[in-house]
Design a protein around this motif. Structure first.
Motif, PDB file in Angstrom:
ATOM      1  N   GLN A 121      32.295  32.208  35.825  1.00 20.05           N
ATOM      2  CA  GLN A 121      32.218  31.678  37.109  1.00 20.05           C
ATOM      3  C   GLN A 121      31.046  30.782  37.135  1.00 20.05           C
ATOM      4  O   GLN A 121      31.080  29.621  37.672  1.00 20.05           O
ATOM      5  CB  GLN A 121      32.288  32.575  38.302  1.00 20.05           C
ATOM      6  CG  GLN A 121      33.630  33.281  38.294  1.00 20.05           C
ATOM      7  CD  GLN A 121      33.520  34.353  39.455  1.00 20.05           C
ATOM      8  OE1 GLN A 121      33.427  33.925  40.813  1.00 20.05           O
ATOM      9  NE2 GLN A 121      33.523  35.577  39.341  1.00 20.05           N
TER      10      GLN A 121
ATOM     11  N   PHE B 280      37.965  32.336  43.314  1.00 18.60           N
ATOM     12  CA  PHE B 280      37.463  33.585  42.483  1.00 18.60           C
ATOM     13  C   PHE B 280      37.269  34.669  43.537  1.00 18.60           C
ATOM     14  O   PHE B 280      36.842  35.701  42.972  1.00 18.60           O
ATOM     15  CB  PHE B 280      36.365  32.907  41.809  1.00 18.60           C
ATOM     16  CG  PHE B 280      36.698  32.319  40.497  1.00 18.60           C
ATOM     17  CD1 PHE B 280      37.364  32.878  39.469  1.00 18.60           C
ATOM     18  CD2 PHE B 280      36.113  30.861  40.669  1.00 18.60           C
ATOM     19  CE1 PHE B 280      37.664  32.032  38.229  1.00 18.60           C
ATOM     20  CE2 PHE B 280      36.255  30.178  39.253  1.00 18.60           C
ATOM     21  CZ  PHE B 280      36.926  30.741  38.410  1.00 18.60           C
TER      22      PHE B 280
ATOM     23  N   LEU C  13      38.821  36.880  45.490  1.00 20.97           N
ATOM     24  CA  LEU C  13      39.458  38.048  45.209  1.00 20.97           C
ATOM     25  C   LEU C  13      39.472  38.978  43.897  1.00 20.97           C
ATOM     26  O   LEU C  13      39.200  40.043  44.020  1.00 20.97           O
ATOM     27  CB  LEU C  13      41.045  37.808  45.766  1.00 20.97           C
ATOM     28  CG  LEU C  13      41.876  39.202  45.709  1.00 20.97           C
ATOM     29  CD1 LEU C  13      41.661  39.909  46.947  1.00 20.97           C
ATOM     30  CD2 LEU C  13      43.438  38.797  45.972  1.00 20.97           C
ATOM     31  N   PRO C  14      39.613  37.900  42.716  1.00 16.39           N
ATOM     32  CA  PRO C  14      39.400  38.702  41.700  1.00 16.39           C
ATOM     33  C   PRO C  14      37.972  39.351  41.497  1.00 16.39           C
ATOM     34  O   PRO C  14      37.642  40.110  40.824  1.00 16.39           O
ATOM     35  CB  PRO C  14      39.789  37.688  40.504  1.00 16.39           C
ATOM     36  CG  PRO C  14      39.719  36.475  41.251  1.00 16.39           C
ATOM     37  CD  PRO C  14      40.060  36.812  42.687  1.00 16.39           C
ATOM     38  N   THR C  15      37.005  38.491  42.026  1.00 14.18           N
ATOM     39  CA  THR C  15      35.500  38.905  42.064  1.00 14.18           C
ATOM     40  C   THR C  15      35.348  40.235  42.658  1.00 14.18           C
ATOM     41  O   THR C  15      34.785  41.154  42.191  1.00 14.18           O
ATOM     42  CB  THR C  15      34.641  37.909  42.413  1.00 14.18           C
ATOM     43  OG1 THR C  15      34.848  36.719  41.778  1.00 14.18           O
ATOM     44  CG2 THR C  15      33.200  38.211  42.310  1.00 14.18           C
TER      45      THR C  15
ATOM     46  N   THR D  59      37.642  37.094  31.200  1.00 15.64           N
ATOM     47  CA  THR D  59      37.915  36.503  32.254  1.00 15.64           C
ATOM     48  C   THR D  59      39.603  36.592  32.516  1.00 15.64           C
ATOM     49  O   THR D  59      39.896  36.688  33.619  1.00 15.64           O
ATOM     50  CB  THR D  59      37.516  34.970  31.961  1.00 15.64           C
ATOM     51  OG1 THR D  59      36.022  34.828  31.752  1.00 15.64           O
ATOM     52  CG2 THR D  59      37.754  34.000  33.215  1.00 15.64           C
TER      53      THR D  59
ATOM     54  N   CYS E  83      40.139  40.001  34.294  1.00 17.49           N
ATOM     55  CA  CYS E  83      40.004  39.908  35.702  1.00 17.49           C
ATOM     56  C   CYS E  83      40.742  38.874  36.599  1.00 17.49           C
ATOM     57  O   CYS E  83      41.440  39.334  37.457  1.00 17.49           O
ATOM     58  CB  CYS E  83      38.446  39.287  35.576  1.00 17.49           C
ATOM     59  SG  CYS E  83      37.414  40.802  35.140  1.00 17.49           S
ATOM     60  N   LEU E  84      41.264  37.894  35.918  1.00 15.81           N
ATOM     61  CA  LEU E  84      42.255  37.138  36.675  1.00 15.81           C
ATOM     62  C   LEU E  84      43.609  37.855  36.576  1.00 15.81           C
ATOM     63  O   LEU E  84      44.353  37.600  37.899  1.00 15.81           O
ATOM     64  CB  LEU E  84      42.393  35.755  35.977  1.00 15.81           C
ATOM     65  CG  LEU E  84      41.248  34.822  36.035  1.00 15.81           C
ATOM     66  CD1 LEU E  84      41.122  33.638  35.420  1.00 15.81           C
ATOM     67  CD2 LEU E  84      40.768  34.461  37.763  1.00 15.81           C
ATOM     68  N   LYS E  85      44.207  38.460  35.640  1.00 10.47           N
ATOM     69  CA  LYS E  85      45.451  39.233  35.604  1.00 10.47           C
ATOM     70  C   LYS E  85      45.252  40.309  36.797  1.00 10.47           C
ATOM     71  O   LYS E  85      46.440  40.707  37.133  1.00 10.47           O
ATOM     72  CB  LYS E  85      45.712  39.431  34.317  1.00 10.47           C
ATOM     73  CG  LYS E  85      46.179  38.412  33.400  1.00 10.47           C
ATOM     74  CD  LYS E  85      46.548  39.045  32.192  1.00 10.47           C
ATOM     75  CE  LYS E  85      47.168  38.066  31.112  1.00 10.47           C
ATOM     76  NZ  LYS E  85      47.436  38.492  29.966  1.00 10.47           N
ATOM     77  N   ASN E  86      44.012  41.069  36.822  1.00 11.70           N
ATOM     78  CA  ASN E  86      43.912  41.969  37.719  1.00 11.70           C
ATOM     79  C   ASN E  86      43.369  41.532  39.103  1.00 11.70           C
ATOM     80  O   ASN E  86      42.518  42.342  39.579  1.00 11.70           O
ATOM     81  CB  ASN E  86      43.156  43.142  37.018  1.00 11.70           C
ATOM     82  CG  ASN E  86      43.746  43.699  36.012  1.00 11.70           C
ATOM     83  OD1 ASN E  86      44.548  44.775  36.106  1.00 11.70           O
ATOM     84  ND2 ASN E  86      43.645  43.308  34.844  1.00 11.70           N
ATOM     85  N   TYR E  87      43.621  40.289  39.421  1.00  7.69           N
ATOM     86  CA  TYR E  87      42.916  39.914  40.421  1.00  7.69           C
ATOM     87  C   TYR E  87      43.117  40.874  42.014  1.00  7.69           C
ATOM     88  O   TYR E  87      42.217  40.592  42.889  1.00  7.69           O
ATOM     89  CB  TYR E  87      43.620  38.550  40.782  1.00  7.69           C
ATOM     90  CG  TYR E  87      45.052  38.279  41.445  1.00  7.69           C
ATOM     91  CD1 TYR E  87      45.160  38.153  42.878  1.00  7.69           C
ATOM     92  CD2 TYR E  87      45.979  38.376  40.434  1.00  7.69           C
ATOM     93  CE1 TYR E  87      46.579  38.202  43.244  1.00  7.69           C
ATOM     94  CE2 TYR E  87      47.312  38.400  41.235  1.00  7.69           C
ATOM     95  CZ  TYR E  87      47.728  38.223  42.432  1.00  7.69           C
ATOM     96  OH  TYR E  87      48.947  38.415  42.786  1.00  7.69           O
ATOM     97  N   ALA E  88      44.020  41.339  42.032  1.00  3.83           N
ATOM     98  CA  ALA E  88      44.467  42.256  43.227  1.00  3.83           C
ATOM     99  C   ALA E  88      44.380  43.883  42.811  1.00  3.83           C
ATOM    100  O   ALA E  88      44.967  44.671  43.455  1.00  3.83           O
ATOM    101  CB  ALA E  88      45.704  41.956  43.842  1.00  3.83           C
TER     102      ALA E  88
END
Length: 203
Positions: free
Chosen positions: A117, A149, A151-153, A91, A94-99
C-alpha cells in the motif's frame, strides 16, 4: 444427543448443530468443550438445555481423528505453499480475503500488504505529480485509494491479532492515538504456536 456441526461463526462466537432428530440447535462458543476448533461437518455429541440450545459439545470420539488429520494436512500444505510467497503473493491473498475476519495471518502477510500500500501510494502520487495534477486532485485520488484498501486492511489486521491470540475487536484502537502503540506491538509479535479459537498457527 448426536448431530452434525453445520455452521460456526468465529466473529460472533456462535454456531448451529443439525441434530439427528432433524432439529437445529444454536450454541455459544463457550459450550464447545473439545480440544479441536469447530469446523463444518464435524459429528458431535451434545446436550440440550431448557432454551433448546446445544450445550456441552464434544466431537464424537470415532470422528475426531479423521477430521483433525484432514484439517492438519490442509493446513500443512497451505504453509508449505506460503513459504515461497513474495510481496505480490501476500497482497493478492489479502485482497482475495478482503472480507475474511476469521482465521489467522502471520507477520509477513500483514506487513507485506502494508508495504504494498505504501509503495503503490508513492508510485501513484509521484506519477500524478509528474503529470502536473493539482494537490486537491492528488488528495482526492489518495482518499479513494485509502478507501479501496480499508476493508482488506482491517481484515488482515484482525487476522494478525488472532494469530497472537488477541480478539479482532482490538483493531478499534486504531481510531485512537495512544491505541496505535499496543497495536504496533501486537502486529510485530511472533506467531503464537498454539491453536486457538481462530484456527491453527499461521506459520
Amino acid at each position: 444427543m448426536k448431530g452434525t456441526l453445520v455452521d460456526f461463526n468465529f466473529q460472533i462466537n456462535e454456531g448451529v448443530i443439525q441434530g439427528d432428530d432433524g432439529k437445529r440447535y444454536s450454541f455459544f462458543g463457550s459450550e464447545w468443550k473439545d480440544h479441536t476448533s469447530p469446523a463444518r461437518g464435524q459429528n458431535v455429541d451434545f446436550a440440550v438445555n431448557d432454551l433448546n440450545q446445544a450445550v456441552s459439545i464434544y466431537v464424537q470420539a470415532f470422528a475426531r481423528q479423521p477430521v483433525f488429520k484432514k484439517t492438519n494436512n490442509q493446513h500443512a500444505e497451505q504453509l508449505r505453499t506460503e513459504e515461497n510467497f513474495g510481496l505480490f503473493d501476500w497482497t493478492i491473498k489479502c485482497l482475495k480475503n478482503y472480507a475474511n475476519f476469521s482465521g489467522r495471518a502471520r507477520r509477513k502477510e500483514y506487513w507485506y500488504f502494508y508495504l504494498f500500500q505504501i509503495l503503490i501510494g508513492l508510485l501513484i502520487g509521484l506519477s500524478l505529480g509528474i503529470m502536473g495534477m493539482s494537490d486537491n486532485g492528488i488528495d482526492a485520488i489518495s482518499g479513494l485509494l485509502s478507501l479501496f484498501f480499508l476493508l482488506p486492511t482491517l481484515a488482515a489486521g484482525v487476522r494478525r491479532l488472532h494469530d497472537v491470540d488477541r480478539s479482532g475487536w482490538w483493531m478499534l484502537l486504531m481510531f485512537t492515538i495512544i491505541g496505535l502503540i499496543p497495536l504496533l506491538i501486537w502486529t510485530v509479535m511472533e506467531t503464537k504456536p498454539e491453536s486457538n479459537q481462530w484456527g491453527e498457527p499461521a506459520k
